[in-house]
Motif scaffolding. Structure first.
Motif, PDB file in Angstrom:
ATOM      1  N   CYS A  41       5.010  13.048 -12.843  1.00  0.00           N
ATOM      2  CA  CYS A  41       4.900  12.663 -11.443  1.00  0.00           C
ATOM      3  C   CYS A  41       5.898  11.523 -11.225  1.00  0.00           C
ATOM      4  O   CYS A  41       5.988  10.613 -12.044  1.00  0.00           O
ATOM      5  CB  CYS A  41       3.472  12.207 -11.161  1.00  0.00           C
ATOM      6  N   VAL A  42       6.644  11.598 -10.113  1.00  0.00           N
ATOM      7  CA  VAL A  42       7.690  10.604  -9.860  1.00  0.00           C
ATOM      8  C   VAL A  42       7.548  10.066  -8.442  1.00  0.00           C
ATOM      9  O   VAL A  42       7.381  10.824  -7.494  1.00  0.00           O
ATOM     10  CB  VAL A  42       9.096  11.227 -10.044  1.00  0.00           C
ATOM     11  N   THR A  43       7.650   8.736  -8.316  1.00  0.00           N
ATOM     12  CA  THR A  43       7.650   8.073  -7.013  1.00  0.00           C
ATOM     13  C   THR A  43       9.006   7.406  -6.800  1.00  0.00           C
ATOM     14  O   THR A  43       9.691   7.078  -7.767  1.00  0.00           O
ATOM     15  CB  THR A  43       6.527   7.016  -6.911  1.00  0.00           C
ATOM     16  N   ASN A  44       9.363   7.191  -5.538  1.00  0.00           N
ATOM     17  CA  ASN A  44      10.640   6.515  -5.255  1.00  0.00           C
ATOM     18  C   ASN A  44      10.492   4.996  -5.242  1.00  0.00           C
ATOM     19  O   ASN A  44      11.464   4.285  -5.092  1.00  0.00           O
ATOM     20  CB  ASN A  44      11.232   7.006  -3.935  1.00  0.00           C
ATOM     21  N   ASP A  45       9.289   4.488  -5.399  1.00  0.00           N
ATOM     22  CA  ASP A  45       9.038   3.047  -5.407  1.00  0.00           C
ATOM     23  C   ASP A  45       8.680   2.610  -6.825  1.00  0.00           C
ATOM     24  O   ASP A  45       7.573   2.862  -7.302  1.00  0.00           O
ATOM     25  CB  ASP A  45       7.910   2.701  -4.442  1.00  0.00           C
ATOM     26  N   THR A  46       9.606   1.962  -7.502  1.00  0.00           N
ATOM     27  CA  THR A  46       9.398   1.575  -8.902  1.00  0.00           C
ATOM     28  C   THR A  46       8.377   0.446  -9.061  1.00  0.00           C
ATOM     29  O   THR A  46       7.955   0.163 -10.170  1.00  0.00           O
ATOM     30  CB  THR A  46      10.726   1.155  -9.549  1.00  0.00           C
ATOM     31  N   LYS A  47       7.989  -0.188  -7.956  1.00  0.00           N
ATOM     32  CA  LYS A  47       6.997  -1.267  -8.026  1.00  0.00           C
ATOM     33  C   LYS A  47       5.570  -0.736  -8.023  1.00  0.00           C
ATOM     34  O   LYS A  47       4.640  -1.448  -8.366  1.00  0.00           O
ATOM     35  CB  LYS A  47       7.186  -2.232  -6.848  1.00  0.00           C
ATOM     36  N   LEU A  48       5.409   0.524  -7.633  1.00  0.00           N
ATOM     37  CA  LEU A  48       4.069   1.113  -7.579  1.00  0.00           C
ATOM     38  C   LEU A  48       3.651   1.630  -8.946  1.00  0.00           C
ATOM     39  O   LEU A  48       4.480   2.043  -9.740  1.00  0.00           O
ATOM     40  CB  LEU A  48       4.043   2.288  -6.594  1.00  0.00           C
ATOM     41  N   ASN A  49       2.370   1.580  -9.197  1.00  0.00           N
ATOM     42  CA  ASN A  49       1.807   2.172 -10.402  1.00  0.00           C
ATOM     43  C   ASN A  49       0.964   3.370  -9.987  1.00  0.00           C
ATOM     44  O   ASN A  49      -0.082   3.214  -9.369  1.00  0.00           O
ATOM     45  CB  ASN A  49       0.937   1.165 -11.152  1.00  0.00           C
ATOM     46  N   LEU A  50       1.446   4.548 -10.311  1.00  0.00           N
ATOM     47  CA  LEU A  50       0.722   5.772  -9.940  1.00  0.00           C
ATOM     48  C   LEU A  50      -0.596   5.881 -10.694  1.00  0.00           C
ATOM     49  O   LEU A  50      -0.742   5.353 -11.792  1.00  0.00           O
ATOM     50  CB  LEU A  50       1.589   7.000 -10.240  1.00  0.00           C
ATOM     51  N   ASN A  51      -1.532   6.586 -10.093  1.00  0.00           N
ATOM     52  CA  ASN A  51      -2.837   6.836 -10.711  1.00  0.00           C
ATOM     53  C   ASN A  51      -2.949   8.308 -11.079  1.00  0.00           C
ATOM     54  O   ASN A  51      -2.359   9.165 -10.414  1.00  0.00           O
ATOM     55  CB  ASN A  51      -3.976   6.473  -9.748  1.00  0.00           C
ATOM     56  N   TRP A  52      -3.729   8.596 -12.119  1.00  0.00           N
ATOM     57  CA  TRP A  52      -4.018   9.975 -12.513  1.00  0.00           C
ATOM     58  C   TRP A  52      -5.526  10.187 -12.546  1.00  0.00           C
ATOM     59  O   TRP A  52      -6.273   9.323 -13.011  1.00  0.00           O
ATOM     60  CB  TRP A  52      -3.468  10.257 -13.914  1.00  0.00           C
ATOM     61  N   ILE A  65      -8.362   8.939 -14.852  1.00  0.00           N
ATOM     62  CA  ILE A  65      -7.803   8.891 -16.202  1.00  0.00           C
ATOM     63  C   ILE A  65      -7.008   7.598 -16.382  1.00  0.00           C
ATOM     64  O   ILE A  65      -7.149   6.903 -17.377  1.00  0.00           O
ATOM     65  CB  ILE A  65      -6.836  10.075 -16.448  1.00  0.00           C
ATOM     66  N   TYR A  66      -6.165   7.310 -15.380  1.00  0.00           N
ATOM     67  CA  TYR A  66      -5.202   6.211 -15.486  1.00  0.00           C
ATOM     68  C   TYR A  66      -5.216   5.425 -14.178  1.00  0.00           C
ATOM     69  O   TYR A  66      -5.086   6.003 -13.100  1.00  0.00           O
ATOM     70  CB  TYR A  66      -3.819   6.811 -15.749  1.00  0.00           C
ATOM     71  N   ASN A  67      -5.372   4.106 -14.277  1.00  0.00           N
ATOM     72  CA  ASN A  67      -5.501   3.279 -13.080  1.00  0.00           C
ATOM     73  C   ASN A  67      -4.209   2.591 -12.652  1.00  0.00           C
ATOM     74  O   ASN A  67      -4.237   1.667 -11.856  1.00  0.00           O
ATOM     75  CB  ASN A  67      -6.594   2.230 -13.290  1.00  0.00           C
ATOM     76  N   GLY A  68      -3.088   3.016 -13.197  1.00  0.00           N
ATOM     77  CA  GLY A  68      -1.807   2.386 -12.871  1.00  0.00           C
ATOM     78  C   GLY A  68      -1.346   1.441 -13.953  1.00  0.00           C
ATOM     79  O   GLY A  68      -0.166   1.115 -14.040  1.00  0.00           O
ATOM     80  N   ASP A  69      -2.285   0.975 -14.783  1.00  0.00           N
ATOM     81  CA  ASP A  69      -1.948   0.071 -15.882  1.00  0.00           C
ATOM     82  C   ASP A  69      -2.344   0.628 -17.248  1.00  0.00           C
ATOM     83  O   ASP A  69      -1.641   0.430 -18.229  1.00  0.00           O
ATOM     84  CB  ASP A  69      -2.621  -1.286 -15.692  1.00  0.00           C
ATOM     85  N   SER A  70      -3.505   1.275 -17.307  1.00  0.00           N
ATOM     86  CA  SER A  70      -3.977   1.765 -18.602  1.00  0.00           C
ATOM     87  C   SER A  70      -4.882   2.984 -18.442  1.00  0.00           C
ATOM     88  O   SER A  70      -5.434   3.227 -17.371  1.00  0.00           O
ATOM     89  CB  SER A  70      -4.731   0.655 -19.344  1.00  0.00           C
TER      90      SER A  70
END
Length: 164
Positions: A41-52, A65-70
């Motif tokens: 999954c790819v976002t155009n904002d590198t400052k965001l942390n995607l969630n799964w 599964i993933y909160n953006g950090d772990s």
């Protein structure tokens, strides 16, 4: 008056902060049990942390599964997330009955969500189906196969003798 309203609307639109958007989502796939699976999954904002998140068949709601950090708690034994710092996040795991599910990549600012389905390939008569047998059943099966091979060879030799 209409000009003032138009200018006000334009200023309001320009002052809105535009969050990142998902520019690539995970692709649905079918995998054999034990096969490595990677969902990107790819976002155009590198400052965001995607969630799964994922949702197993017959589950009432998705599990994070993933909160953006772990990776969350016990799911660390099953899932890993690789991120490259350029907005690309890859959810990685080994295909199994417990990981065959629907997966959600979520952009936290807009809650934009892209999904993919991971299903297990069913392979008829594969060695993996033998693993589920207890040792006694496996021994019997091996004995039956050997006996069948012997019978086939015996019939084949008889057939050859008849022709000559």
């Amino acid at each position: 008056m209409a000009l003032i309203i138009s200018v006000f609307i334009l200023v309001a639109i320009l002052s809105l902060k535009v969050d990142g958007i998902l520019i690539e989502g995970p692709q649905s796939t079918t995998a054999r049990s034990g096969q490595n699976v990677s969902l990107r999954c790819v976002t155009n904002d590198t400052k965001l942390n995607l969630n799964w998140k994922y949702m197993k068949k017959h589950s009432p709601e998705p599990e994070k599964i993933y909160n953006g950090d772990s990776v969350m708690g016990d799911l660390l034994k099953v899932f890993t997330v690789a991120k490259d710092g350029n907005g690309k996040y890859e959810l990685q795991f080994i295909a199994s009955n417990s990981t065959a599910a629907k997966y959600f990549c979520i952009e936290p600012g807009t809650e934009m969500t892209l999904t993919a389905e991971v299903t297990l390939a069913h392979v008829e008569g594969s060695a993996s189906s033998l693993v589920k047998m207890d040792p006694k059943q496996r021994l019997v099966l091996v004995g039956v196969v050997a006996a069948m091979q012997m019978a086939i060879k015996k019939d084949w030799f008889r057939h050859l003798r008849r022709e000559y």
